[in-house]
Design a protein around this motif. Sequence first.
Motif, PDB file in Angstrom:
ATOM      1  N   VAL A 153     -20.936  33.989  -8.204  1.00 49.87           N
ATOM      2  CA  VAL A 153     -19.623  34.492  -8.787  1.00 49.87           C
ATOM      3  C   VAL A 153     -19.414  36.092  -8.926  1.00 49.87           C
ATOM      4  CG1 VAL A 153     -18.493  34.249 -11.025  1.00 49.87           C
ATOM      5  CG2 VAL A 153     -19.528  32.336 -10.025  1.00 49.87           C
ATOM      6  N   LEU A 154     -20.364  36.825  -9.231  1.00 44.47           N
ATOM      7  CA  LEU A 154     -20.213  38.190  -9.588  1.00 44.47           C
ATOM      8  C   LEU A 154     -19.706  38.885  -8.442  1.00 44.47           C
ATOM      9  CD1 LEU A 154     -21.165  40.699 -11.271  1.00 44.47           C
ATOM     10  CD2 LEU A 154     -23.447  40.730 -10.089  1.00 44.47           C
ATOM     11  N   PRO A 155     -19.943  39.086  -7.336  1.00 43.53           N
ATOM     12  CA  PRO A 155     -19.161  39.840  -6.162  1.00 43.53           C
ATOM     13  C   PRO A 155     -17.858  39.299  -6.203  1.00 43.53           C
ATOM     14  CG  PRO A 155     -20.812  38.316  -5.146  1.00 43.53           C
ATOM     15  CD  PRO A 155     -21.080  38.135  -6.562  1.00 43.53           C
ATOM     16  N   MET A 156     -17.618  38.028  -6.495  1.00 45.81           N
ATOM     17  CA  MET A 156     -16.313  37.580  -6.161  1.00 45.81           C
ATOM     18  C   MET A 156     -15.235  38.217  -7.315  1.00 45.81           C
ATOM     19  SD  MET A 156     -17.193  33.843  -5.132  1.00 45.81           S
ATOM     20  CE  MET A 156     -15.596  33.222  -4.579  1.00 45.81           C
ATOM     21  N   LEU A 157     -15.859  38.087  -8.305  1.00 43.11           N
ATOM     22  CA  LEU A 157     -15.017  38.724  -9.517  1.00 43.11           C
ATOM     23  C   LEU A 157     -14.870  40.136  -9.437  1.00 43.11           C
ATOM     24  CD1 LEU A 157     -16.745  36.869 -12.468  1.00 43.11           C
ATOM     25  CD2 LEU A 157     -14.500  36.601 -11.782  1.00 43.11           C
ATOM     26  N   MET A 188     -26.089  41.224 -17.419  1.00 44.32           N
ATOM     27  CA  MET A 188     -25.976  42.667 -16.844  1.00 44.32           C
ATOM     28  C   MET A 188     -25.769  43.731 -17.877  1.00 44.32           C
ATOM     29  SD  MET A 188     -26.489  42.172 -13.598  1.00 44.32           S
ATOM     30  CE  MET A 188     -25.951  43.952 -12.925  1.00 44.32           C
ATOM     31  N   GLU A 189     -25.747  43.465 -19.138  1.00 40.05           N
ATOM     32  CA  GLU A 189     -25.306  44.388 -20.216  1.00 40.05           C
ATOM     33  C   GLU A 189     -24.346  45.184 -20.086  1.00 40.05           C
ATOM     34  OE1 GLU A 189     -29.217  46.364 -21.220  1.00 40.05           O
ATOM     35  OE2 GLU A 189     -30.450  44.442 -20.792  1.00 40.05           O
ATOM     36  N   ALA A 190     -23.164  44.705 -19.390  1.00 35.40           N
ATOM     37  CA  ALA A 190     -22.042  45.354 -19.086  1.00 35.40           C
ATOM     38  C   ALA A 190     -21.261  45.603 -20.471  1.00 35.40           C
ATOM     39  CB  ALA A 190     -21.465  44.781 -18.024  1.00 35.40           C
ATOM     40  N   ASP A 191     -20.979  46.660 -20.856  1.00 32.40           N
ATOM     41  CA  ASP A 191     -19.926  46.696 -22.129  1.00 32.40           C
ATOM     42  C   ASP A 191     -18.456  46.440 -21.499  1.00 32.40           C
ATOM     43  OD1 ASP A 191     -19.638  49.111 -21.074  1.00 32.40           O
ATOM     44  OD2 ASP A 191     -20.431  50.367 -22.544  1.00 32.40           O
ATOM     45  N   SER A 192     -18.134  46.645 -20.480  1.00 31.29           N
ATOM     46  CA  SER A 192     -16.930  46.637 -19.946  1.00 31.29           C
ATOM     47  C   SER A 192     -16.728  45.722 -18.605  1.00 31.29           C
ATOM     48  CB  SER A 192     -15.944  47.605 -20.082  1.00 31.29           C
ATOM     49  OG  SER A 192     -16.529  48.543 -18.916  1.00 31.29           O
ATOM     50  N   PHE A 193     -15.653  45.340 -17.939  1.00 28.47           N
ATOM     51  CA  PHE A 193     -15.649  44.954 -16.630  1.00 28.47           C
ATOM     52  C   PHE A 193     -15.824  45.840 -15.673  1.00 28.47           C
ATOM     53  CE2 PHE A 193     -13.204  42.843 -13.152  1.00 28.47           C
ATOM     54  CZ  PHE A 193     -14.294  41.810 -12.691  1.00 28.47           C
ATOM     55  N   ALA A 194     -15.183  47.100 -16.033  1.00 29.01           N
ATOM     56  CA  ALA A 194     -15.248  48.320 -14.856  1.00 29.01           C
ATOM     57  C   ALA A 194     -16.616  48.584 -14.906  1.00 29.01           C
ATOM     58  CB  ALA A 194     -14.363  49.296 -15.583  1.00 29.01           C
ATOM     59  N   ALA A 195     -17.476  48.786 -15.963  1.00 29.44           N
ATOM     60  CA  ALA A 195     -18.920  48.794 -15.857  1.00 29.44           C
ATOM     61  C   ALA A 195     -19.401  47.941 -14.919  1.00 29.44           C
ATOM     62  CB  ALA A 195     -19.569  48.812 -17.329  1.00 29.44           C
ATOM     63  N   LEU A 196     -18.947  46.564 -15.106  1.00 22.27           N
ATOM     64  CA  LEU A 196     -19.736  45.500 -14.250  1.00 22.27           C
ATOM     65  C   LEU A 196     -19.316  45.704 -12.897  1.00 22.27           C
ATOM     66  CD1 LEU A 196     -21.492  42.785 -14.411  1.00 22.27           C
ATOM     67  CD2 LEU A 196     -19.023  41.599 -14.301  1.00 22.27           C
ATOM     68  N   MET A 199     -21.671  48.457 -11.625  1.00 22.55           N
ATOM     69  CA  MET A 199     -23.084  48.040 -11.084  1.00 22.55           C
ATOM     70  C   MET A 199     -23.024  46.901 -10.137  1.00 22.55           C
ATOM     71  SD  MET A 199     -24.335  46.629 -15.124  1.00 22.55           S
ATOM     72  CE  MET A 199     -24.000  47.708 -16.541  1.00 22.55           C
ATOM     73  N   THR A 200     -22.099  46.183  -9.770  1.00 24.15           N
ATOM     74  CA  THR A 200     -22.026  45.281  -8.771  1.00 24.15           C
ATOM     75  C   THR A 200     -22.027  46.328  -7.266  1.00 24.15           C
ATOM     76  OG1 THR A 200     -20.610  43.922  -9.774  1.00 24.15           O
ATOM     77  CG2 THR A 200     -20.934  43.482  -7.435  1.00 24.15           C
ATOM     78  N   ASP A 201     -21.331  47.391  -7.371  1.00 23.81           N
ATOM     79  CA  ASP A 201     -21.284  48.096  -6.327  1.00 23.81           C
ATOM     80  C   ASP A 201     -22.636  48.654  -5.804  1.00 23.81           C
ATOM     81  OD1 ASP A 201     -18.720  48.173  -5.533  1.00 23.81           O
ATOM     82  OD2 ASP A 201     -18.050  49.826  -6.760  1.00 23.81           O
ATOM     83  N   ARG A 202     -23.496  49.159  -6.762  1.00 25.26           N
ATOM     84  CA  ARG A 202     -24.868  49.646  -7.017  1.00 25.26           C
ATOM     85  C   ARG A 202     -25.655  48.523  -6.203  1.00 25.26           C
ATOM     86  NH1 ARG A 202     -26.531  53.555 -11.827  1.00 25.26           N
ATOM     87  NH2 ARG A 202     -28.382  53.911 -10.251  1.00 25.26           N
ATOM     88  N   VAL A 203     -25.536  47.514  -6.852  1.00 24.56           N
ATOM     89  CA  VAL A 203     -26.326  46.407  -6.165  1.00 24.56           C
ATOM     90  C   VAL A 203     -25.946  46.106  -4.738  1.00 24.56           C
ATOM     91  CG1 VAL A 203     -27.005  43.888  -6.505  1.00 24.56           C
ATOM     92  CG2 VAL A 203     -26.805  45.236  -8.194  1.00 24.56           C
ATOM     93  N   CYS A 204     -24.712  46.091  -4.304  1.00 27.18           N
ATOM     94  CA  CYS A 204     -24.309  45.787  -2.979  1.00 27.18           C
ATOM     95  C   CYS A 204     -25.074  46.972  -2.009  1.00 27.18           C
ATOM     96  CB  CYS A 204     -22.893  45.854  -2.743  1.00 27.18           C
ATOM     97  SG  CYS A 204     -22.106  44.550  -3.524  1.00 27.18           S
ATOM     98  N   LEU A 205     -24.905  48.327  -2.586  1.00 28.79           N
ATOM     99  CA  LEU A 205     -25.520  49.392  -1.703  1.00 28.79           C
ATOM    100  C   LEU A 205     -26.992  49.230  -1.751  1.00 28.79           C
ATOM    101  CD1 LEU A 205     -23.596  52.491  -3.124  1.00 28.79           C
ATOM    102  CD2 LEU A 205     -23.328  51.416  -1.054  1.00 28.79           C
ATOM    103  N   HIS A 206     -27.726  48.476  -2.682  1.00 25.65           N
ATOM    104  CA  HIS A 206     -29.089  48.532  -2.737  1.00 25.65           C
ATOM    105  C   HIS A 206     -29.350  47.391  -1.567  1.00 25.65           C
ATOM    106  CE1 HIS A 206     -33.056  47.702  -4.358  1.00 25.65           C
ATOM    107  NE2 HIS A 206     -33.013  46.449  -4.078  1.00 25.65           N
ATOM    108  N   ILE A 207     -28.490  46.349  -1.484  1.00 25.88           N
ATOM    109  CA  ILE A 207     -28.998  45.410  -0.490  1.00 25.88           C
ATOM    110  C   ILE A 207     -28.770  45.783   0.862  1.00 25.88           C
ATOM    111  CG2 ILE A 207     -28.184  43.097   0.487  1.00 25.88           C
ATOM    112  CD1 ILE A 207     -27.580  42.477  -2.628  1.00 25.88           C
TER     113      ILE A 207
END
Length: 240
Positions: A153-157, A188-196, A199-207
């Motif tokens: 769900v995360l990357p789709m959102l 994910m301890e995200a205080d906003s959707f923009a922050a999420l 974070m998702t971008d960073r996880v994608c780059l990590h992968i």
Amino acid sequence: MTIERTSRLLAILDDDTSVQSALQDLMEAEGMCALCFSSAEQFLLSGARHKVGCLIADIQMPGMTGIELQAHLKTERCSIPIIFITGRGDIALAVSAMKHGAIDFHTKPVDGTSLLSSVERALQQNLANRREAIEHASIIARYQSLTPRERQVLPMLASGLLNKQVAFELGITEYTVQLHRGHIMRKMEADSFAALVRMTDRVCLHIADRQESPQQAALTGFRPRLNVGADALHEPQTGR
């Protein structure tokens, strides 16, 4: 050992012991600790690259040269800042080393004041690198706490899809997507959707940086991100 304490420890690498001693005295006079090594091989075997906040290295040494050491550390993903010291005949090499990430280079005989300035910049860079690494590791650990469905769900959102679109693609209800979204935000301890999204971008780059295969990507649920519009960044937690 804390980040701050680690950042004041540095390594000196030169096959000339008199240069080692002079540089070590200079650094210790400024309240820093310095470890000395006579070869790149000795430095690597010591494991000091995981402890020091800066490396001062001669660019030309018997065995592995400073340039070769820099390349080796890069393949290991070791981001220790390097300052090269060199003879005047090696300036072209030093300039090339800076293009590949070295902090600075100094010609022999080294000017102490100038070198100390470079060392301070290198230590500050190392401190920033370590803090960034800790933050990155924390994000990856939070991502790994997600369930397999939440990882789908995360990357789709984050790609800009609405809750109802995610529900349609996964064959689940919109309410279930809303629940997953809430769990993801909390884990994910995200205080906003923009922050999420960040974070998702960073996880994608990590992968991607680890050259994950398409099969592995399918298991994690990640796919290339679409452009995220302003509406997606401000999408409410429930509804849609």
